[in-house]
Design a protein around this motif. Sequence first.
Motif, PDB file in Angstrom:
ATOM      1  N   THR A 194     -29.916  22.061  45.614  1.00 55.29           N
ATOM      2  CA  THR A 194     -29.564  22.833  44.248  1.00 55.29           C
ATOM      3  C   THR A 194     -30.779  23.465  43.775  1.00 55.29           C
ATOM      4  O   THR A 194     -31.785  22.601  43.265  1.00 55.29           O
ATOM      5  N   LEU A 195     -30.995  24.887  43.439  1.00 55.78           N
ATOM      6  CA  LEU A 195     -31.885  25.329  42.790  1.00 55.78           C
ATOM      7  C   LEU A 195     -31.903  25.469  41.493  1.00 55.78           C
ATOM      8  O   LEU A 195     -30.905  25.123  40.766  1.00 55.78           O
ATOM      9  N   ASP A 328     -35.612  22.584  45.687  1.00 56.29           N
ATOM     10  CA  ASP A 328     -34.673  22.147  44.941  1.00 56.29           C
ATOM     11  C   ASP A 328     -34.925  21.154  43.934  1.00 56.29           C
ATOM     12  O   ASP A 328     -36.092  20.616  43.789  1.00 56.29           O
TER      13      ASP A 328
END
Length: 352
Positions: A194-195, A328
């Motif tokens: 997840t960024l 991330d």
Amino acid sequence: MSSLERPSTAGTSTVPARFENPGLEEHKPRLSDIDQRAAKRVERQVALLFAISVLASLAAVVAYFAIPSEDTLGTVRASTLALGLGLGIGMLGIGVAAIHWSKSIMNNMERVEQRHPQRSDAQTRAVAGQMMVDGVDDSGIARRPLLKGALVGAAALAPLPILVPLVGGLGGDWNVSKLKHTVWGDHPEGFVGTLPDGSVGRRLARDPEDTPIRATDVTIGSVFHVIPHGLSEDEEYYEEKAKAVVLLVRLDPRVLKERPERADWSYDGIVAYSKICTHVGCPVALYEQQTHHLLCPCHQSTFDITDEAKVVFGPAGRPLPQLPIAVDDEGYLVARSDFTEPVGPTFWERLR
């Protein structure tokens, strides 16, 4: 003393300073020149070779449609292998037949031509044209309908194994849309990160270990061979890996030349580019640390990774596609998206 002789350094005898042209050896006729039955036998042999070419070309086309696309021999699709074998044998048959024809039937009298200026005069060019006409007459193709028909048939059918896969809708798997997508754009559960903006991206992993790569693992000057994390070991594994392989390099951010719209495609000097050469698809994996150049070992195309992998030498026509990357929330490198352009060589549905 004759002008053709000079003193020998080994004694009082003389040796020639040059030699007279001894001329050509006496011509020895072939069996097919003096025996009509032998000539007919050679003619049948040539026709047989052309027939083999015809059968190989037809067999390749039949095999392409008859063999299911899922059948493989090792990692090679069986229908593709049959197509290649048929094409090779078909072309070989034409080549061997042409050589046998010229060596056994056509005139083999020795001829000598003196050197002359590169550009011939009008009379010489006219003579050369007449020689070509004489050569056609000498081949006897007008008097040998069997060979004429065999040659025309073999030449007409030989291109079929090449043309058939290019014609859409004939049962072949020739979907070029596959060339415009790689698995970097897929997000299988467990293999993405997840960024900061909430989006997700597929993690970069070492090839072949498939271990994800942290940004802190990549030091300046280091090179990583990269595949998408969690690449499935299914029947299309090799096809997808062949399109998705990437070379990851970390540079001093100050040497990078990036357009504003690509400023977020790299991370702190870490850049990722497709390993597939844009010339004919060889793996570009030779990195020169001092010049920051990537070299293709096949035809020496050279790409400058400090300047968006632009071509600086060789036959490649366009830069290597860049994979946009980020980090991330766990510190792993991930692909922000798929490649923004098809990887590999140019094909007929793209402009460049």
